[in-house]
Write an enzyme that holds these catalytic residues in place. Sequence first.
Site, PDB file in Angstrom:
ATOM      1  N   LYS A   1      47.871  40.385  40.195  1.00 57.41           N
ATOM      2  CA  LYS A   1      47.273  41.223  39.386  1.00 57.41           C
ATOM      3  C   LYS A   1      47.527  40.386  37.706  1.00 57.41           C
ATOM      4  O   LYS A   1      47.748  38.947  37.577  1.00 57.41           O
ATOM      5  CB  LYS A   1      47.984  42.304  38.621  1.00 57.41           C
ATOM      6  CG  LYS A   1      47.716  43.077  39.854  1.00 57.41           C
ATOM      7  CD  LYS A   1      49.245  44.250  39.570  1.00 57.41           C
ATOM      8  CE  LYS A   1      48.635  45.765  40.615  1.00 57.41           C
ATOM      9  NZ  LYS A   1      49.798  46.730  40.838  1.00 57.41           N
TER      10      LYS A   1
ATOM     11  N   TYR B   1      41.520  51.324  43.560  1.00 51.58           N
ATOM     12  CA  TYR B   1      42.026  53.225  42.915  1.00 51.58           C
ATOM     13  C   TYR B   1      41.428  53.809  42.613  1.00 51.58           C
ATOM     14  O   TYR B   1      42.486  54.979  41.971  1.00 51.58           O
ATOM     15  CB  TYR B   1      42.463  52.125  41.442  1.00 51.58           C
ATOM     16  CG  TYR B   1      43.958  51.383  41.191  1.00 51.58           C
ATOM     17  CD1 TYR B   1      44.890  51.872  41.939  1.00 51.58           C
ATOM     18  CD2 TYR B   1      43.585  49.971  40.693  1.00 51.58           C
ATOM     19  CE1 TYR B   1      46.321  50.022  42.427  1.00 51.58           C
ATOM     20  CE2 TYR B   1      44.412  49.219  40.550  1.00 51.58           C
ATOM     21  CZ  TYR B   1      45.609  49.036  41.884  1.00 51.58           C
ATOM     22  OH  TYR B   1      46.176  48.151  41.822  1.00 51.58           O
TER      23      TYR B   1
ATOM     24  N   PHE C   1      49.191  57.780  34.735  1.00 41.83           N
ATOM     25  CA  PHE C   1      48.861  55.903  34.596  1.00 41.83           C
ATOM     26  C   PHE C   1      47.372  55.421  35.232  1.00 41.83           C
ATOM     27  O   PHE C   1      47.155  54.276  34.507  1.00 41.83           O
ATOM     28  CB  PHE C   1      49.776  55.939  35.467  1.00 41.83           C
ATOM     29  CG  PHE C   1      49.383  56.153  36.633  1.00 41.83           C
ATOM     30  CD1 PHE C   1      49.120  54.621  38.061  1.00 41.83           C
ATOM     31  CD2 PHE C   1      51.018  57.308  37.653  1.00 41.83           C
ATOM     32  CE1 PHE C   1      49.175  55.120  39.403  1.00 41.83           C
ATOM     33  CE2 PHE C   1      50.466  57.505  38.852  1.00 41.83           C
ATOM     34  CZ  PHE C   1      49.696  56.140  39.705  1.00 41.83           C
TER      35      PHE C   1
ATOM     36  N   THR D   1      57.183  49.420  44.115  1.00 46.64           N
ATOM     37  CA  THR D   1      56.427  49.810  42.946  1.00 46.64           C
ATOM     38  C   THR D   1      57.025  49.369  42.034  1.00 46.64           C
ATOM     39  O   THR D   1      56.691  48.260  40.760  1.00 46.64           O
ATOM     40  CB  THR D   1      55.410  51.326  43.460  1.00 46.64           C
ATOM     41  OG1 THR D   1      55.912  51.273  44.541  1.00 46.64           O
ATOM     42  CG2 THR D   1      54.841  50.809  42.110  1.00 46.64           C
TER      43      THR D   1
ATOM     44  N   ARG E   1      58.468  41.800  42.394  1.00 49.69           N
ATOM     45  CA  ARG E   1      58.386  42.606  41.667  1.00 49.69           C
ATOM     46  C   ARG E   1      59.844  42.445  41.471  1.00 49.69           C
ATOM     47  O   ARG E   1      60.343  42.862  39.931  1.00 49.69           O
ATOM     48  CB  ARG E   1      58.099  43.879  42.616  1.00 49.69           C
ATOM     49  CG  ARG E   1      56.129  43.565  42.106  1.00 49.69           C
ATOM     50  CD  ARG E   1      56.293  45.474  43.183  1.00 49.69           C
ATOM     51  NE  ARG E   1      54.564  45.085  43.099  1.00 49.69           N
ATOM     52  CZ  ARG E   1      53.866  46.613  43.671  1.00 49.69           C
ATOM     53  NH1 ARG E   1      54.898  47.312  45.207  1.00 49.69           N
ATOM     54  NH2 ARG E   1      52.966  46.682  43.482  1.00 49.69           N
TER      55      ARG E   1
ATOM     56  N   ASN F   1      53.836  45.105  37.004  1.00 47.23           N
ATOM     57  CA  ASN F   1      54.553  44.470  38.989  1.00 47.23           C
ATOM     58  C   ASN F   1      53.259  43.623  39.199  1.00 47.23           C
ATOM     59  O   ASN F   1      53.891  43.244  40.848  1.00 47.23           O
ATOM     60  CB  ASN F   1      54.421  45.394  38.889  1.00 47.23           C
ATOM     61  CG  ASN F   1      52.866  46.726  39.657  1.00 47.23           C
ATOM     62  OD1 ASN F   1      52.321  46.170  39.752  1.00 47.23           O
ATOM     63  ND2 ASN F   1      53.357  47.633  40.858  1.00 47.23           N
TER      64      ASN F   1
ATOM     65  N   HIS G   1      49.797  43.402  43.817  1.00 46.67           N
ATOM     66  CA  HIS G   1      48.610  44.670  45.135  1.00 46.67           C
ATOM     67  C   HIS G   1      48.857  44.507  46.709  1.00 46.67           C
ATOM     68  O   HIS G   1      48.937  43.032  46.814  1.00 46.67           O
ATOM     69  CB  HIS G   1      47.360  45.411  44.591  1.00 46.67           C
ATOM     70  CG  HIS G   1      47.279  46.023  45.619  1.00 46.67           C
ATOM     71  ND1 HIS G   1      47.575  47.244  45.489  1.00 46.67           N
ATOM     72  CD2 HIS G   1      45.912  45.645  46.703  1.00 46.67           C
ATOM     73  CE1 HIS G   1      46.144  48.134  47.176  1.00 46.67           C
ATOM     74  NE2 HIS G   1      45.871  47.314  46.993  1.00 46.67           N
TER      75      HIS G   1
ATOM     76  N   GLU H   1      39.966  48.279  52.227  1.00 39.09           N
ATOM     77  CA  GLU H   1      40.742  47.285  50.761  1.00 39.09           C
ATOM     78  C   GLU H   1      39.663  46.209  51.198  1.00 39.09           C
ATOM     79  O   GLU H   1      39.052  45.205  50.431  1.00 39.09           O
ATOM     80  CB  GLU H   1      41.556  47.271  50.584  1.00 39.09           C
ATOM     81  CG  GLU H   1      42.081  48.562  50.366  1.00 39.09           C
ATOM     82  CD  GLU H   1      43.800  48.314  49.261  1.00 39.09           C
ATOM     83  OE1 GLU H   1      43.835  49.641  49.253  1.00 39.09           O
ATOM     84  OE2 GLU H   1      44.200  47.570  50.159  1.00 39.09           O
TER      85      GLU H   1
END
Length: 149
Positions: free
Chosen positions: A9, A49, A57, A91, A102, A112, A115, A126
Amino acid sequence: MQKTFVIVKPDAVQRGLIGEITARLERRGLKLVGAKFLAVSQELAETHYAIHKGKPFYEGLINYITSSPVMAMVWEGPDAIAAVRQTMGATRPTEAAPGSVRHDFGLEVGRNLTHASDSPENGEAEVNLWFKPEELVSWERATDAWIFE
Ligand code: IDP
Ligand code: MG
């Protein structure tokens, strides 16, 4: 052999952790079969998402994933989905196992670092959302027989 989809990310890219995270997956024995560095569009973020739409969030999450480039990857291996989720950790970084990405690099759920697909069905969806079939590479790795039983 199972495939799983991974995103390094924006926070992890900005912090120079592409190599560190990739190295952990390589070292574990997983095999890289696709990779691209890209700026995530609003549309792609919303599709990826979609399951979180409506959650408190959600908007922050879309802003986060579109804020700066990401490294998107597909990794292959036996039980790759479970293996990669384990390497990434829970998570919430404060709940992630010591030694996980993480845990080792994160503090906040909204930063975090990674993914990873959470089920075979989502993994397949995905991979297909982020990669065209011709962008995936099927290859023989010299060490395969020493990692895959
Ligand atoms: P996962 O990434 O471990 O599969 P999910 O529950 O699918 O976790 O949530 C997707 C992403 O949304 C998380 O990785 C995290 O970036 C973000 N997220 C989840 N819960 C929260 C929250 O309570 N606050 C802020 N961001 C969150
Ligand atoms: Mg998830």
